[in-house]
Motif scaffolding. Structure first.
Motif, PDB file in Angstrom:
ATOM      1  N   HIS A 120       3.931  33.576   9.640  1.00 13.23           N
ATOM      2  CA  HIS A 120       3.606  32.167   9.862  1.00 13.23           C
ATOM      3  C   HIS A 120       4.128  31.286   8.733  1.00 13.23           C
ATOM      4  O   HIS A 120       3.679  30.165   8.555  1.00 13.23           O
ATOM      5  N   ALA A 121       5.077  31.826   7.965  1.00 14.26           N
ATOM      6  CA  ALA A 121       5.564  31.107   6.788  1.00 14.26           C
ATOM      7  C   ALA A 121       6.041  29.707   7.146  1.00 14.26           C
ATOM      8  O   ALA A 121       5.700  28.730   6.492  1.00 14.26           O
ATOM      9  N   MET A 122       6.814  29.603   8.226  1.00 12.86           N
ATOM     10  CA  MET A 122       7.399  28.308   8.553  1.00 12.86           C
ATOM     11  C   MET A 122       6.314  27.303   8.940  1.00 12.86           C
ATOM     12  O   MET A 122       6.376  26.138   8.578  1.00 12.86           O
ATOM     13  N   LEU A 123       5.322  27.808   9.647  1.00 12.53           N
ATOM     14  CA  LEU A 123       4.215  26.946  10.054  1.00 12.53           C
ATOM     15  C   LEU A 123       3.482  26.413   8.813  1.00 12.53           C
ATOM     16  O   LEU A 123       3.153  25.222   8.728  1.00 12.53           O
ATOM     17  N   ALA A 124       3.258  27.296   7.850  1.00  8.77           N
ATOM     18  CA  ALA A 124       2.571  26.893   6.624  1.00  8.77           C
ATOM     19  C   ALA A 124       3.377  25.817   5.903  1.00  8.77           C
ATOM     20  O   ALA A 124       2.829  24.818   5.425  1.00  8.77           O
ATOM     21  N   ALA A 125       4.694  26.030   5.845  1.00 12.65           N
ATOM     22  CA  ALA A 125       5.542  25.064   5.147  1.00 12.65           C
ATOM     23  C   ALA A 125       5.583  23.730   5.915  1.00 12.65           C
ATOM     24  O   ALA A 125       5.479  22.655   5.324  1.00 12.65           O
ATOM     25  N   TYR A 126       5.700  23.819   7.246  1.00 14.92           N
ATOM     26  CA  TYR A 126       5.684  22.612   8.093  1.00 14.92           C
ATOM     27  C   TYR A 126       4.449  21.777   7.813  1.00 14.92           C
ATOM     28  O   TYR A 126       4.493  20.564   7.713  1.00 14.92           O
ATOM     29  N   SER A 127       3.317  22.483   7.737  1.00 12.99           N
ATOM     30  CA  SER A 127       2.048  21.773   7.622  1.00 12.99           C
ATOM     31  C   SER A 127       2.021  20.907   6.368  1.00 12.99           C
ATOM     32  O   SER A 127       1.353  19.881   6.341  1.00 12.99           O
ATOM     33  N   MET A 128       2.768  21.311   5.333  1.00 16.83           N
ATOM     34  CA  MET A 128       2.802  20.512   4.106  1.00 16.83           C
ATOM     35  C   MET A 128       3.366  19.124   4.387  1.00 16.83           C
ATOM     36  O   MET A 128       2.862  18.116   3.883  1.00 16.83           O
ATOM     37  N   TYR A 129       4.434  19.078   5.187  1.00 20.15           N
ATOM     38  CA  TYR A 129       5.062  17.788   5.485  1.00 20.15           C
ATOM     39  C   TYR A 129       4.112  16.902   6.268  1.00 20.15           C
ATOM     40  O   TYR A 129       4.032  15.701   6.048  1.00 20.15           O
ATOM     41  N   VAL A 130       3.378  17.548   7.180  1.00 21.64           N
ATOM     42  CA  VAL A 130       2.433  16.763   7.985  1.00 21.64           C
ATOM     43  C   VAL A 130       1.291  16.257   7.116  1.00 21.64           C
ATOM     44  O   VAL A 130       0.915  15.083   7.180  1.00 21.64           O
ATOM     45  N   ILE A 131       0.760  17.128   6.251  1.00 23.78           N
ATOM     46  CA  ILE A 131      -0.344  16.717   5.379  1.00 23.78           C
ATOM     47  C   ILE A 131       0.110  15.561   4.480  1.00 23.78           C
ATOM     48  O   ILE A 131      -0.604  14.571   4.309  1.00 23.78           O
ATOM     49  N   GLY A 132       1.319  15.673   3.927  1.00 19.57           N
ATOM     50  CA  GLY A 132       1.831  14.619   3.056  1.00 19.57           C
ATOM     51  C   GLY A 132       1.886  13.291   3.790  1.00 19.57           C
ATOM     52  O   GLY A 132       1.434  12.260   3.283  1.00 19.57           O
ATOM     53  N   LEU A 133       2.409  13.339   5.012  1.00 13.84           N
ATOM     54  CA  LEU A 133       2.533  12.120   5.817  1.00 13.84           C
ATOM     55  C   LEU A 133       1.157  11.524   6.126  1.00 13.84           C
ATOM     56  O   LEU A 133       0.932  10.324   5.991  1.00 13.84           O
ATOM     57  N   VAL A 134       0.228  12.405   6.508  1.00 14.23           N
ATOM     58  CA  VAL A 134      -1.120  11.932   6.857  1.00 14.23           C
ATOM     59  C   VAL A 134      -1.797  11.309   5.632  1.00 14.23           C
ATOM     60  O   VAL A 134      -2.402  10.233   5.714  1.00 14.23           O
ATOM     61  N   ILE A 135      -1.671  11.966   4.476  1.00 14.21           N
ATOM     62  CA  ILE A 135      -2.301  11.429   3.255  1.00 14.21           C
ATOM     63  C   ILE A 135      -1.665  10.083   2.892  1.00 14.21           C
ATOM     64  O   ILE A 135      -2.354   9.141   2.497  1.00 14.21           O
ATOM     65  N   ALA A 136      -0.347   9.967   3.052  1.00  9.74           N
ATOM     66  CA  ALA A 136       0.333   8.702   2.743  1.00  9.74           C
ATOM     67  C   ALA A 136      -0.238   7.593   3.623  1.00  9.74           C
ATOM     68  O   ALA A 136      -0.568   6.499   3.138  1.00  9.74           O
ATOM     69  N   ILE A 137      -0.373   7.883   4.905  1.00 11.11           N
ATOM     70  CA  ILE A 137      -0.860   6.864   5.836  1.00 11.11           C
ATOM     71  C   ILE A 137      -2.325   6.528   5.558  1.00 11.11           C
ATOM     72  O   ILE A 137      -2.719   5.358   5.534  1.00 11.11           O
ATOM     73  N   LEU A 138      -3.134   7.570   5.278  1.00  6.38           N
ATOM     74  CA  LEU A 138      -4.542   7.321   4.938  1.00  6.38           C
ATOM     75  C   LEU A 138      -4.662   6.470   3.674  1.00  6.38           C
ATOM     76  O   LEU A 138      -5.474   5.543   3.619  1.00  6.38           O
ATOM     77  N   SER A 139      -3.837   6.777   2.665  1.00  9.38           N
ATOM     78  CA  SER A 139      -3.899   6.010   1.415  1.00  9.38           C
ATOM     79  C   SER A 139      -3.596   4.552   1.672  1.00  9.38           C
ATOM     80  O   SER A 139      -4.272   3.663   1.156  1.00  9.38           O
ATOM     81  N   ALA A 140      -2.560   4.304   2.477  1.00 14.14           N
ATOM     82  CA  ALA A 140      -2.196   2.919   2.774  1.00 14.14           C
ATOM     83  C   ALA A 140      -3.334   2.240   3.533  1.00 14.14           C
ATOM     84  O   ALA A 140      -3.626   1.066   3.313  1.00 14.14           O
ATOM     85  N   PHE A 141      -3.991   3.005   4.400  1.00 13.21           N
ATOM     86  CA  PHE A 141      -5.107   2.453   5.170  1.00 13.21           C
ATOM     87  C   PHE A 141      -6.248   2.033   4.233  1.00 13.21           C
ATOM     88  O   PHE A 141      -6.804   0.947   4.361  1.00 13.21           O
ATOM     89  N   VAL A 142      -6.535   2.913   3.262  1.00 18.39           N
ATOM     90  CA  VAL A 142      -7.594   2.599   2.295  1.00 18.39           C
ATOM     91  C   VAL A 142      -7.201   1.377   1.464  1.00 18.39           C
ATOM     92  O   VAL A 142      -7.999   0.467   1.256  1.00 18.39           O
ATOM     93  N   MET A 143      -5.951   1.335   1.038  1.00 18.62           N
ATOM     94  CA  MET A 143      -5.490   0.183   0.248  1.00 18.62           C
ATOM     95  C   MET A 143      -5.651  -1.103   1.045  1.00 18.62           C
ATOM     96  O   MET A 143      -5.973  -2.149   0.501  1.00 18.62           O
ATOM     97  N   ARG A 144      -5.423  -0.998   2.354  1.00 20.89           N
ATOM     98  CA  ARG A 144      -5.539  -2.181   3.213  1.00 20.89           C
ATOM     99  C   ARG A 144      -6.984  -2.677   3.238  1.00 20.89           C
ATOM    100  O   ARG A 144      -7.231  -3.880   3.273  1.00 20.89           O
ATOM    101  N   LEU A 145      -7.939  -1.734   3.193  1.00 20.60           N
ATOM    102  CA  LEU A 145      -9.345  -2.131   3.202  1.00 20.60           C
ATOM    103  C   LEU A 145      -9.682  -2.965   1.970  1.00 20.60           C
ATOM    104  O   LEU A 145     -10.520  -3.852   2.008  1.00 20.60           O
ATOM    105  N   PHE A 146      -9.001  -2.657   0.870  1.00 19.07           N
ATOM    106  CA  PHE A 146      -9.305  -3.363  -0.375  1.00 19.07           C
ATOM    107  C   PHE A 146      -8.494  -4.644  -0.542  1.00 19.07           C
ATOM    108  O   PHE A 146      -8.713  -5.398  -1.469  1.00 19.07           O
ATOM    109  N   GLN A 147      -7.539  -4.838   0.364  1.00 18.05           N
ATOM    110  CA  GLN A 147      -6.677  -6.004   0.235  1.00 18.05           C
ATOM    111  C   GLN A 147      -7.442  -7.266   0.601  1.00 18.05           C
ATOM    112  O   GLN A 147      -8.140  -7.298   1.602  1.00 18.05           O
ATOM    113  N   LYS A 148      -7.289  -8.280  -0.227  1.00 16.97           N
ATOM    114  CA  LYS A 148      -8.034  -9.508   0.047  1.00 16.97           C
ATOM    115  C   LYS A 148      -7.415 -10.251   1.217  1.00 16.97           C
ATOM    116  O   LYS A 148      -8.016 -10.423   2.262  1.00 16.97           O
TER     117      LYS A 148
END
Lengths: 73, 697
Positions: B472-500
């Protein structure tokens, strides 16, 4: 009618643009002057769309598409 | 013009034009530079200079970011405008996409109004011919009143003639003018000879206003010599005042009563386009639209429903190729490295090199640097795939496809381009954010881009997923890209909450024609990346390996036999407890993470040096590392937590430096550093603890 309510594959003519000053300037610089005709190539349900104007394909978001009035050709 | 010691003059030439019209390709053709070119608007974000000689003339060529008009509003466009307005540019070469004259000529007319010598380089004449179009090369210069030189930057034709024209026209004012525009001089009520003087002549009302405002300007500022920009004449300033150009109004404040009640910008633009329509009508023969293939491809790739799945499929394919073909090529690399490593050890033995020196070279340098080199095939395939994506014309479509998702986090689809480039390398990705208009959007994009998994993190995934996830090596490696993307989007979402203030962010991007990627362009792109990687292996990773080796072989008591007594171990032990909740509480891991700040690949090379594994990426090396780690209770779950941590934690120093520069703030950079460290720790801990609860590991 608004640009975001147009149909894919049809041609329209720009009637009015009610945009913030700098966005308006930018669009006019790209050739979207009054009376210019454009053809809609693709459109998402939220109003974001791709159209062709003066030989250029432009993609614009919903807010811009909402602020442009067009007439059917 | 700059005088040099020899007395001959250097002519400064600025390449100005719309985005994606081939300025950089032309610049590369002249200077032999290998600046990045690709098929999407906004690739060039920095001014670049180069020198060349033609006959006895010496030229300084300046490549500028693309602009649609001289009223620019993104950061990179301001840079171009500033250069054109302020610097000692002798000749402006206006590079124009001949296959799209109608839009390109708008900037041309503005440049001509500026009053500097302008030469039109009609690029992409080959595309014009392909489409069965023809351009009247006699009538066009007549109508514009400037020299027009057809060139093909890609096929390197017309280059000499263009420079010849530059050398000969630098001192000439644009002389021959012609009558055009709706009315003849006889009908005109405005008393002027403008058709003899200017290329673009407006309607009487506007011409009157130009004269009036010009006179007012003269009264206030005419006496001040330094007030006049080096390049621009009175007519240009008057037109800009009528257009209410913010920068010109700031430079030359006029009382409200002196300005016309409304801006003439719309009408001036309309009249320019009217003139352009006249030109195109007369000059372009066979305005055929042989562009169906772009529309056909777009029907699927920008489809309202299928566009997003198509994009995800393309990215999955990119990473699939990266892992499979990369791994297949890797085998050959390893054979060579093992032979080399063995040979060097034997040679050192033969030379009676001391143990310490042999250890430094074999365990430190070859293990560290060599181990990293074996990942080159994966890196190569990844960049090859990205290069093809960028040169095909698909990048701009991604902005459109992702606009909906990005809108939810308060960004336009345009902001996704830097993020996508982040899959290659974070440094240029952060720079690419310059194409965003709004400073707050730029900042947000810069802060989340490092979460996109860059190529330097690839070796970590390749190594650990192959050791611990086998099939399942490839799946494990794939998941990293997805997690990175999801965290990036979540971070931007949180930043938006704090935006005046929450303003709407609107996409506006030109979609270029699709084209078959150019082999030469791809070669340069990939070669530059491979060179970077090799250079990094030879410098940063080399250094980090030597330093790490020293830290591991010396301790308070001098040279140590047992690594656990070394400075490095002491250091790592200090940090390890913090990482314990994430299942990474080993001093070796802590030390590898710390070294990874130099460059993320160093995490892998550190493991080689730490455990003295010659070729960590080979089957034998992996088995060795797996054995050592397993002995200390390190399971697949720990490995996954390690991958997650490496994906998310503080980026390398090169990225931090770029972020500092682009954010223009040490504070924001420091905040992002701490933020990412915290996110990495939280995510890795979450993975590990959740995994344990589920009985994994």
């Amino acid at each position: 009618m608004k640009l975001c309510e147009t149909e894919i594959g049809r041609q329209y003519r720009i009637a009015r643009m009610n945009l913030p000053e700098d966005t308006g300037r930018r669009l006019r610089a790209l050739g979207m002057t009054q009376e210019t005709s454009l053809s809609v190539l693709n459109r998402k349900r939220n109003g974001c769309l791709i159209f062709k104007v003066r030989g250029t394909r432009l993609a614009v978001g919903r807010d811009i598409a909402n602020a442009i009035e067009v007439e059917s050709l | 013009m700059r005088e040099n010691n020899g007395g001959s003059q250097e002519i400064q030439v600025g390449f100005v034009g719309n985005p994606n019209c081939g300025k950089t390709t032309l610049f590369n053709a002249y200077t032999g530079a290998r600046l990045k070119v690709a098929n999407w608007p906004g690739v060039t974000v920095e001014k670049k200079e180069g020198a060349m000689k033609y006959h006895n003339h010496r030229f300084r060529l300046v490549d500028l970011p693309g602009i649609y008009s001289l009223t620019s509003y993104t950061m990179e466009e301001k840079l171009s405008r500033q250069y054109i307005m302020e610097e000692d540019v002798d000749v402006i070469v206006n590079v124009v996409d001949a296959s799209n004259l109608e839009r390109n000529l708008y900037l041309t007319l503005q440049l001509i109004e500026l009053g500097k010598p302008v030469i039109l380089a009609l690029n992409m004449m080959d595309v014009v011919a392909e489409r069965g179009m023809e351009i009247d090369l006699h009538r066009l210069p007549e109508m514009l009143g400037i020299p027009v030189i057809p060139v093909s930057a890609r096929k390197k034709t017309g280059l000499d003639i263009l420079m010849h024209a530059v050398a000969h026209h630098r001192d000439k004012k644009n002389d021959e003018k012609l009558e055009h525009h709706h009315q003849t001089a006889a009908q005109s009520k405005h008393i002027h000879k403008h058709h003899e003087e200017y290329t673009v002549v407006y309607s009487d009302e506007i011409e009157d206003r130009i004269d009036e405002i010009g006179a007012i300007w003269q009264k206030h500022y005419g006496a001040r010599k330094e007030a006049v920009p080096k390049t621009a004449g009175l007519r240009w300033i008057s037109i800009k005042l009528l257009e209410r150009d913010p920068e010109i109004l700031e430079a030359y404040p006029l009382a409200a009563a002196e300005l016309p009640r409304e801006s003439y910008e719309t009408r001036i633009t309309n009249e320019k386009y009217d003139f352009i329509e006249e030109i195109v009508e007369e000059v372009v023969v066979n305005k055929s639209s042989k562009e169906e293939h772009t529309d056909r491809i777009d029907r699927l790739l920008t489809h309202p429903v299928w566009g997003l799945p198509a994009f995800l499929g393309i990215m999955a394919l990119v990473f699939f190729l990266t892992f499979t073909i990369g791994d297949w090529l890797k085998g050959y690399f390893e054979l060579a490295l093992d032979a080399f490593s063995g040979g060097v050890a034997a040679a050192l033995g033969f030379l009676y090199a001391g143990d310490i020196l042999t250890s430094l070279i074999v365990d430190g340098i070859i293990a560290g640097v060599g181990g990293i080199l074996t990942f080159l095939p994966n890196i190569f395939i990844l960049f090859l795939a990205l290069a093809i994506l960028e040169d095909s014309g698909y990048m701009a479509r991604v902005a459109y496809v992702m606009d909906g998702v990005m809108g939810r986090i308060g960004l336009s689809g345009r902001a996704f381009i830097p993020m996508l480039l982040g899959f290659g390398c974070t440094v240029p990705a952060v720079m690419a954010s310059r194409a965003l208009e709004d400073p707050a959007d730029r900042r947000k994009t810069i802060l989340i881009t490092p979460f996109m998994s860059c190529s330097a993190r690839l070796p970590i995934y390749v190594l650990f997923s192959e050791i611990f996830f086998a099939r399942h090596a490839m799946l494990a490696a794939y998941s990293m890209y997805v997690i990175g993307l999801v965290i990036a989007i979540l971070s931007a979402f949180v930043m938006r909450l704090f935006q005046k203030k929450r303003q709407e962010h609107t996409l506006l991007i030109e979609l270029p024609e699709y084209k078959t990627p150019n082999a030469h362009t791809i070669f340069i792109y990939v070669w530059e990346k491979v060179k970077d990687y090799l250079t990094k292996a030879g410098t940063t990773i080399f250094f980090a390996s030597v330093v790490l080796w020293a830290m591991l072989n010396f301790g308070p008591s001098g040279l140590v036999e047992d690594m656990s007594q070394s400075f490095g171990a002491m250091f790592g032990r200090g940090l390890a407890p913090v990482l314990a909740p994430a299942g990474l509480g080993m001093w070796q891991v802590a030390l590898a993470f710390l070294s990874g700040l130099a460059a993320k690949e160093v995490v892998v090379s550190s493991f080689s040096v730490l455990y003295g594994i010659g070729n960590i990426n080979s089957a034998a090396g992996m088995a060795e590392l797996s054995g050592i780690l397993a002995a200390s209770g390190f399971t697949a779950l720990n490995a996954y937590a390690l991958m997650v941590f490496c994906l998310l934690y503080t980026p390398c120093v090169a990225t931090l430096a770029t972020m500092r520069r682009e954010l223009n703030s040490g504070k924001y950079m420091a905040v992002s550093l701490v933020f990412q460290l915290a996110v990495a720790w939280l995510a890795a801990t979450l993975v590990y603890q959740a995994g344990r609860l589920l009985g994994l590991g």
